[in-house]
Design a protein around this motif. Structure first.
Motif, PDB file in Angstrom:
ATOM      1  N   LEU A  61       0.812  -1.221   0.000  1.00 48.89           N
ATOM      2  CA  LEU A  61       0.000   0.000   0.000  1.00 48.89           C
ATOM      3  C   LEU A  61       0.848   1.275   0.000  1.00 48.89           C
ATOM      4  O   LEU A  61       0.503   2.241  -0.695  1.00 48.89           O
ATOM      5  CB  LEU A  61      -0.960  -0.002   1.193  1.00 48.89           C
ATOM      6  CG  LEU A  61      -1.960   1.154   1.226  1.00 48.89           C
ATOM      7  CD1 LEU A  61      -2.994   0.986   0.131  1.00 48.89           C
ATOM      8  CD2 LEU A  61      -2.651   1.245   2.581  1.00 48.89           C
ATOM      9  N   PRO A  62       1.952   1.359   0.765  1.00 53.89           N
ATOM     10  CA  PRO A  62       2.738   2.605   0.745  1.00 53.89           C
ATOM     11  C   PRO A  62       3.231   3.001  -0.641  1.00 53.89           C
ATOM     12  O   PRO A  62       3.382   4.189  -0.930  1.00 53.89           O
ATOM     13  CB  PRO A  62       3.909   2.295   1.686  1.00 53.89           C
ATOM     14  CG  PRO A  62       3.368   1.294   2.635  1.00 53.89           C
ATOM     15  CD  PRO A  62       2.458   0.442   1.792  1.00 53.89           C
ATOM     16  N   ARG A  63       3.519   2.030  -1.524  1.00 53.49           N
ATOM     17  CA  ARG A  63       3.950   2.379  -2.869  1.00 53.49           C
ATOM     18  C   ARG A  63       2.876   3.180  -3.585  1.00 53.49           C
ATOM     19  O   ARG A  63       3.166   4.184  -4.250  1.00 53.49           O
ATOM     20  CB  ARG A  63       4.271   1.118  -3.673  1.00 53.49           C
ATOM     21  CG  ARG A  63       5.404   0.281  -3.100  1.00 53.49           C
ATOM     22  CD  ARG A  63       5.826  -0.783  -4.086  1.00 53.49           C
ATOM     23  NE  ARG A  63       6.843  -1.669  -3.532  1.00 53.49           N
ATOM     24  CZ  ARG A  63       7.589  -2.493  -4.256  1.00 53.49           C
ATOM     25  NH1 ARG A  63       7.416  -2.543  -5.562  1.00 53.49           N
ATOM     26  NH2 ARG A  63       8.494  -3.266  -3.692  1.00 53.49           N
ATOM     27  N   SER A  77       2.889   7.507  -4.340  1.00 47.14           N
ATOM     28  CA  SER A  77       2.688   7.980  -5.716  1.00 47.14           C
ATOM     29  C   SER A  77       1.466   8.882  -5.826  1.00 47.14           C
ATOM     30  O   SER A  77       1.517   9.959  -6.437  1.00 47.14           O
ATOM     31  CB  SER A  77       2.537   6.787  -6.669  1.00 47.14           C
ATOM     32  OG  SER A  77       3.705   5.997  -6.683  1.00 47.14           O
ATOM     33  N   LEU A  78       0.347   8.472  -5.222  1.00 47.61           N
ATOM     34  CA  LEU A  78      -0.881   9.261  -5.300  1.00 47.61           C
ATOM     35  C   LEU A  78      -0.759  10.562  -4.523  1.00 47.61           C
ATOM     36  O   LEU A  78      -1.234  11.611  -4.975  1.00 47.61           O
ATOM     37  CB  LEU A  78      -2.061   8.445  -4.771  1.00 47.61           C
ATOM     38  CG  LEU A  78      -2.438   7.208  -5.583  1.00 47.61           C
ATOM     39  CD1 LEU A  78      -3.559   6.442  -4.899  1.00 47.61           C
ATOM     40  CD2 LEU A  78      -2.851   7.592  -6.997  1.00 47.61           C
ATOM     41  N   ARG A  79      -0.109  10.513  -3.369  1.00 49.09           N
ATOM     42  CA  ARG A  79       0.065  11.723  -2.559  1.00 49.09           C
ATOM     43  C   ARG A  79       0.916  12.749  -3.299  1.00 49.09           C
ATOM     44  O   ARG A  79       0.613  13.942  -3.301  1.00 49.09           O
ATOM     45  CB  ARG A  79       0.716  11.361  -1.229  1.00 49.09           C
ATOM     46  CG  ARG A  79       0.781  12.515  -0.234  1.00 49.09           C
ATOM     47  CD  ARG A  79       1.468  12.073   1.035  1.00 49.09           C
ATOM     48  NE  ARG A  79       2.828  11.615   0.761  1.00 49.09           N
ATOM     49  CZ  ARG A  79       3.603  11.006   1.641  1.00 49.09           C
ATOM     50  NH1 ARG A  79       3.123  10.751   2.857  1.00 49.09           N
ATOM     51  NH2 ARG A  79       4.818  10.650   1.328  1.00 49.09           N
ATOM     52  N   THR A  80       1.969  12.274  -3.950  1.00 51.94           N
ATOM     53  CA  THR A  80       2.828  13.182  -4.702  1.00 51.94           C
ATOM     54  C   THR A  80       2.074  13.822  -5.863  1.00 51.94           C
ATOM     55  O   THR A  80       2.162  15.031  -6.096  1.00 51.94           O
ATOM     56  CB  THR A  80       4.063  12.428  -5.233  1.00 51.94           C
ATOM     57  OG1 THR A  80       4.766  11.854  -4.128  1.00 51.94           O
ATOM     58  CG2 THR A  80       4.989  13.370  -5.987  1.00 51.94           C
ATOM     59  N   LEU A 131       4.079   0.262  -9.923  1.00 47.25           N
ATOM     60  CA  LEU A 131       4.983  -0.068  -8.824  1.00 47.25           C
ATOM     61  C   LEU A 131       4.372  -1.116  -7.901  1.00 47.25           C
ATOM     62  O   LEU A 131       5.041  -2.062  -7.466  1.00 47.25           O
ATOM     63  CB  LEU A 131       5.319   1.194  -8.027  1.00 47.25           C
ATOM     64  CG  LEU A 131       6.191   2.223  -8.757  1.00 47.25           C
ATOM     65  CD1 LEU A 131       6.302   3.499  -7.924  1.00 47.25           C
ATOM     66  CD2 LEU A 131       7.567   1.663  -9.036  1.00 47.25           C
ATOM     67  N   THR A 132       3.078  -0.975  -7.596  1.00 49.95           N
ATOM     68  CA  THR A 132       2.421  -1.928  -6.709  1.00 49.95           C
ATOM     69  C   THR A 132       2.242  -3.281  -7.404  1.00 49.95           C
ATOM     70  O   THR A 132       2.491  -4.334  -6.810  1.00 49.95           O
ATOM     71  CB  THR A 132       1.049  -1.391  -6.266  1.00 49.95           C
ATOM     72  OG1 THR A 132       1.205  -0.077  -5.751  1.00 49.95           O
ATOM     73  CG2 THR A 132       0.450  -2.273  -5.185  1.00 49.95           C
ATOM     74  N   GLY A 133       1.834  -3.256  -8.660  1.00 53.60           N
ATOM     75  CA  GLY A 133       1.620  -4.504  -9.389  1.00 53.60           C
ATOM     76  C   GLY A 133       2.885  -5.311  -9.553  1.00 53.60           C
ATOM     77  O   GLY A 133       2.880  -6.543  -9.409  1.00 53.60           O
ATOM     78  N   LEU A 134       3.993  -4.641  -9.829  1.00 52.81           N
ATOM     79  CA  LEU A 134       5.246  -5.363 -10.006  1.00 52.81           C
ATOM     80  C   LEU A 134       5.778  -5.880  -8.679  1.00 52.81           C
ATOM     81  O   LEU A 134       6.430  -6.924  -8.632  1.00 52.81           O
ATOM     82  CB  LEU A 134       6.258  -4.451 -10.697  1.00 52.81           C
ATOM     83  CG  LEU A 134       5.887  -4.176 -12.161  1.00 52.81           C
ATOM     84  CD1 LEU A 134       6.716  -3.042 -12.731  1.00 52.81           C
ATOM     85  CD2 LEU A 134       6.058  -5.426 -13.000  1.00 52.81           C
TER      86      LEU A 134
END
Length: 495
Positions: free
Chosen positions: A377-379, A383-386, A428-431
């Motif tokens: 989840l942090p990945r 990304s979304l926060r940025t 990033l999360t999928g990989l």
């Protein structure tokens, strides 16, 4: 409200550790913890972290400084090449080394594989920090008579403190959580021991006791990093000098520097890569008939994990950016805390919870995807926060003033401007999900095969040729993620 529910669910592994400690009781845990076997595991694990993290920091920081602050020929190529080990999962690197040097093992073997696999986790943030650093600071030091080495030690290095501590923390957590690489090297750590205990006693008291100790080690790392980070400020007002730093000329030193970087890459990806290609060229390597179906199942599970993590992370990112405050920080911290635990702890927690509360979802894709969400989840959140932080809030307000509803303004104005952030979060999360081994081994339904689990099944049976195609596909799936990380580091140059 939804974000609070998500944060509570994310804390299930943390609650599991606390529940185990209370339920087992000190009288039962103490004999399981204070025994020679645990002492051996503790020495191995602590030695791995105490030696491995500094080595990764040294290699990562020096590589970033050479690429960003010297006139090394071909430094743009070096910048990309030095991030290449991220495309090769640690257990694939270990496979390459073990098949090339069967006698490799122990702490030295673990450090060799771990440093080669994880130094880019320090290299990339250090590279991004150097590109943001005002070159006038270093130029002032040189004007006062400091040479390149003294300038680096007294001016540049202190400015990299946050990047070094953050990267070192990530490396340390990876070392605590890694299973496949060290199992192949026959190097016992808490994670390898927990998996062995789970497979023999199915989450019995011994596995739970080891899980409590491993969780405490993670807590020590988190507290240590927070304490070392301190409250010093490293931000500046404005962009500083609006030009890149003048690179140092290496002269004759360029040859040994290039040789050193070549050695790093040879150890990190060269030897395991050549070994992998050697096995892949054997006729029997591509005889497996389930390669395409395995790839399909991997893509389905990883896509499910990526979509779920991105959707779940969006409210948290929105709260953190648009409504900052104590509550948003607590919720965000809860999400990070759960994901900092080793994957084996997350898997054990989900096994216990599903068997006791929701037996219908035990060993189903739901459980696997839940583990992926907790771990990765942090990945998605970062990304979304940025991306959201770069969208002016006034654009939504302007759209609402023109008659758009609140939801309509978000969908037609904010969402299109965040498309690249959504893409980064999903990729990033999928990989990460595609390369995940431990949770998939423990939680996947019977008959499920992913690239990671099939690679592992062939490797532990010493069928190195059959494992090679799965490893190659894993690396191919990882390349876009590395490209995104490099692009992010480059963008931060103008942040």
């Amino acid at each position: 409200m939804l974000t609070l529910v998500v944060a509570a669910l994310m804390l299930v592994p943390v609650g599991f550790v606390a529940w185990v400690a209370i339920d087992e009781g000190w009288a039962q845990l103490a004999p399981l913890i204070f025994r020679p076997r645990v002492g051996e595991l503790l020495l191995n694990t602590i030695g791995l972290v105490v030696v491995g993290v500094p080595l990764c920091v040294v290699v990562g920081v020096l590589a970033a400084w050479v690429v960003e602050r010297t006139a090394l020929p071909g430094r743009r190529v070096w910048a990309i090449a030095l991030a290449a080990p991220l495309a090769m999962p640690a257990f694939v690197s270990s496979y390459g080394w073990v098949s090339a040097v069967p006698s490799l093992g122990g702490l030295s073997g673990g450090l060799l594989v771990a440093v080669g696999a994880y130094y880019p986790l320090v290299y990339l943030p250090a590279l991004a920090a150097l590109r943001r650093l005002d070159p006038a600071l270093e130029e002032s030091a040189r004007a006062l008579g400091h040479g390149p080495v003294r300038t680096f030690l007294r001016v540049t290095l202190p400015q990299l403190r946050i990047a070094i501590l953050g990267g070192g923390l990530v490396v340390g957590l990876h070392l605590l959580a890694e299973y496949g690489a060290f199992a192949l090297l026959r190097f016992d750590t808490f994670t390898t021991a927990i998996v062995s205990q789970f497979q023999s006693t199915f989450a019995g008291p011994a596995a739970n006791a080891l899980g409590v100790v491993l969780a405490l080690l993670c807590l020590v790392l988190l507290v240590g990093e927070a304490s070392a980070r301190g409250s010093a400020r490293y931000a500046r007002i404005g962009r500083g000098a609006p030009r890149p730093a003048v690179p140092h000329r290496l002269g004759w030193r360029a040859v040994p520097v290039a040789l050193a970087l070549t050695l790093v890459l040879a150890l990190a990806v060269g030897v395991p890569g050549v070994s992998l290609v050697r096995w892949a060229l054997r006729p029997e390597a591509w005889a497996a008939g389930d390669l395409l179906s395995t790839l399909g199942q991997t893509l389905m599970l990883s896509a499910g994990g990526a979509i779920a993590a991105t959707v779940i992370a969006l409210p948290g990112a929105w709260l953190a950016v648009r409504y900052p405050g104590r509550m948003s920080r607590v919720i965000e911290g809860a999400m990070y805390l759960a994901s900092s635990l080793p994957t084996i702890i997350v898997a054990l927690a989900l096994v216990t919870v599903t068997l006791r509360v929701l037996p219908a979802v035990y060993q189903t894709p739901v459980t696997v995807i839940s583990a992926y969400v907790i771990v990765f989840l942090p990945r998605a959140l970062v990304s979304l926060r940025t991306g959201l932080a770069q969208v002016p809030r006034g654009l939504e307000e302007a759209a609402r003033s023109l008659g758009r509803s609140s939801l309509g303004a978000k969908l037609t104005v904010t969402a299109p401007l965040m498309l690249s952030s959504f893409g980064a979060a999903l990729a990033l999360t999928g990989l990460g999900c595609a390369n995940e081994l431990t949770a998939t081994l423990l939680l996947a339904p019977a008959g499920t095969s992913t690239l990671a689990t099939q690679f592992w099944s062939a490797t532990i049976n010493a069928d190195f040729a059959s494992a090679a195609p799965y490893a190659i596909l894993l690396i191919a799936l990882s390349v876009p993620s590395v490209a995104l990380l490099l692009a992010d580091a480059r963008r931060k140059k103008t942040a």
